[in-house]
Write an enzyme that holds these catalytic residues in place. Structure first.
Site, PDB file in Angstrom:
ATOM      1  N   CYS A  51       0.835  -1.212   0.000  1.00 38.07           N
ATOM      2  CA  CYS A  51       0.000   0.000   0.000  1.00 38.07           C
ATOM      3  C   CYS A  51       0.866   1.257   0.000  1.00 38.07           C
ATOM      4  O   CYS A  51       1.490   1.593   1.015  1.00 38.07           O
ATOM      5  CB  CYS A  51      -0.927  -0.029   1.219  1.00 38.07           C
ATOM      6  SG  CYS A  51      -1.829   1.502   1.499  1.00 38.07           S
ATOM      7  N   CYS A  54      -0.095   3.970   2.498  1.00 42.97           N
ATOM      8  CA  CYS A  54       0.288   3.560   3.853  1.00 42.97           C
ATOM      9  C   CYS A  54       1.721   3.996   4.152  1.00 42.97           C
ATOM     10  O   CYS A  54       2.032   4.456   5.257  1.00 42.97           O
ATOM     11  CB  CYS A  54       0.177   2.044   4.011  1.00 42.97           C
ATOM     12  SG  CYS A  54      -1.503   1.394   3.846  1.00 42.97           S
TER      13      CYS A  54
END
Length: 305
Positions: A51, A54
């Site tokens: 991700c 993230c």
């Protein structure tokens, strides 16, 4: 910016970095999050190695939590390795952040927020109203500078719900109206500034921006003004109007360049109008604006060389 907060129950100088920021597992979630949140608020960062957002958010979270000096903790859970808990909580996209307090989730957000918004979130969580307002104002100013007028207006409005006489927020909201061309609403908003704060820097900046916007329609078309200057480089009025027209289009460096040229070549023109206009531009842009900082330096060099 980091948020300086009081030390709450469960935090303190004895806490190590490992206490403030840690990874957890499904087995340890009860201890690291549920039980720990009965002493101090705990943020849970649901993330995964693949991700990208993230990877942007997690360092911001870590910095903000460390800056809170023990008033909040951060626990990170890799949803690929430990899918059970995010599944139970209905996490469908990441990054997802949940705040736990007294053993239960009380707040949260999705997506990679900027640092100022993360700080504001933490400030609200730990009850730091002053830090909350400061962080919201920082985020609102950043949104306005980026041209996101709707977001900026919303955030300035949220601050005013907490502090209806906040001069920086009233000035910022007025600038939002100026950006949309609603000069009447901008003036009405500035009229709400308490007299004691009427001369503050944010309000002075908004008033200068309002006056500049009122001048803009009378300056003429940029192409026409450039043509006039090409035909007669000594046309001071055309150069002055070109500077205002460039500023109205957001070209701050171009506006500065034209006015500095006018100061250098014809400083006495129209009762020192070019220098005065530069000062007004710098005030409207704000003391921290890069174009204002560079422009002030160059103007000083011209005046005191």
């Amino acid at each position: 910016m980091s948020v300086d907060t009081p030390i709450l129950k469960g935090g303190g100088a004895g806490e190590t970095d490992a206490d403030l920021v840690k990874n957890t597992t499904t087995k340890d979630f009860m201890r690291d999050v549920i039980e720990a949140s009965r002493e101090v608020p705990v943020l849970v960062d649901f993330w995964a190695p693949w991700c990208g957002p993230c990877r942007q958010l997690t360092p911001i979270l870590e910095k903000a939590v460390r800056g809170a000096k023990g008033a909040v903790r951060l626990v990170k859970l890799n949803i690929d390795d430990h899918p059970q808990i995010p599944g139970q909580m209905g996490v469908q996209s990441i990054p997802a952040v949940f705040a736990f307090q007294d053993g239960k989730p009380v707040d949260g957000f999705m997506g990679a927020l900027p640092e100022s918004r993360v700080n504001a979130f933490i400030a609200r969580l730990i009850g730091d109203t002053a830090g909350d307002i400061a962080a919201d104002l920082e985020a609102a100013e950043a949104a306005l500078a980026a041209g996101d007028v709707n977001t900026a207006a919303q955030m300035f409005g949220e601050v005013l719900q907490q502090d209806r006489e906040n001069a920086q927020s009233l000035a910022g909201l007025a600038k939002c109206y100026i950006k949309t061309g609603d000069l009447a609403r901008a003036e009405q908003t500035l009229a709400l500034v308490p007299p004691a704060k009427a001369d503050s820097a944010p309000v002075a900046s908004a008033r200068a921006a309002l006056e500049l916007q009122r001048k803009a329609p009378s300056t003429g078309d940029i192409g026409t003004l450039r043509a006039k200057l090409a035909a007669d480089p000594k046309d001071a009025a055309a150069r002055f109007d070109l500077a205002l027209a460039l500023n109205a289009k957001g070209d701050r460096n171009g506006a500065t360049e034209e006015l500095l040229t006018l100061v250098a070549k014809s400083r006495a023109w129209n009762d020192d109008a070019a220098r005065k206009q530069l000062v007004q531009l710098f005030e409207a842009w704000g003391a921290s604006d890069p174009a204002a900082i560079t422009g002030r330096q160059r103007l000083s060099s011209l005046l005191f060389a």
